[in-house]
Write an enzyme that holds these catalytic residues in place. Structure first.
Site: not given
Ligand code: GLN
Length: 194
Positions: A78, A169, A171
């Protein structure tokens, strides 16, 4: 295999738990010296702008680039995927710029801010349970990138040699297979060094 989880911000404990469940040793990394004896590094989800700022503040940009140059595997999930990318849509500056791809942040819009799905991933037998939270998408990849999965035609898992990235994610579930996949990458890299 000893896997570090960059512990500047975000979902750290969950990654350590998943690494251990997959048979590795997981440790939180707060200082660059702690990268020394690791076989691999995970950059967790959170907020990429915050993680990027803290990485600059504590010298992690150069340190992680050097870590990558040694061929040691890195897995970004992410926000961690955003941090690995060469280009971020709508932003002048990217962070580590290790993976030759363009990413779009918060790419699923408000209705789909957060959802779970079973995602087929190349190299893993059955679909992987994936949790998406304000997730990014990979909008462009160079030929050096191997696309491991797509969701509705959009790239959400990618690998470039020793670098792995997921929009979601892994995890936050009890499915440890993507962590096991990353552990295998670390084992291969360690074996190649011998
Ligand atoms: N929206 C976040 C970003 O732009 C990432 C979201 C996440 O890691 N769950 O950094």
């Amino acid at each position: 295999m000893k896997i570090g989880v960059l512990a500047l911000q975000g979902a750290v404990a969950e990654h350590i738990r998943s690494i251990e469940a997959a048979g590795g040793e997981g440790v939180a990394v707060k200082r660059t010296e702690e990268l020394q004896d690791l076989d691999g590094l995970i950059i967790p989800g959170g907020e990429s702008t915050t993680i990027g700022k803290l990485m600059r503040k504590y010298g992690f940009i150069e340190a992680i680039r050097a870590f990558s140059e040694q061929g040691k595997p890195i897995f970004g999930t992410c926000a961690g995927l955003i941090v690995l990318a060469e280009r971020i849509e709508g932003q002048e500056e990217a962070h580590l710029r290790l993976m030759d791809m363009t990413v779009a942040r918060n790419a699923f819009g408000r209705q789909r801010e957060s959802f779970e799905t079973d995602l087929p991933v190349k190299g893993i037998d059955e679909p992987v349970r994936a949790v998406f939270i304000r997730a990014p998408l990979i909008t462009e990849v160079s030929p050096s990138i191997d696309v491991l999965s797509t969701y509705n035609g959009e790239i959400v898992t990618a690998r470039q040699g020793h670098l792995l990235a997921s929009s979601y994610h892994p995890e936050l579930t009890d499915d440890y297979r993507l962590h096991a996949y990353f552990l295998d990458m670390a084992k291969e890299a360690a074996a190649a060094k011998e």
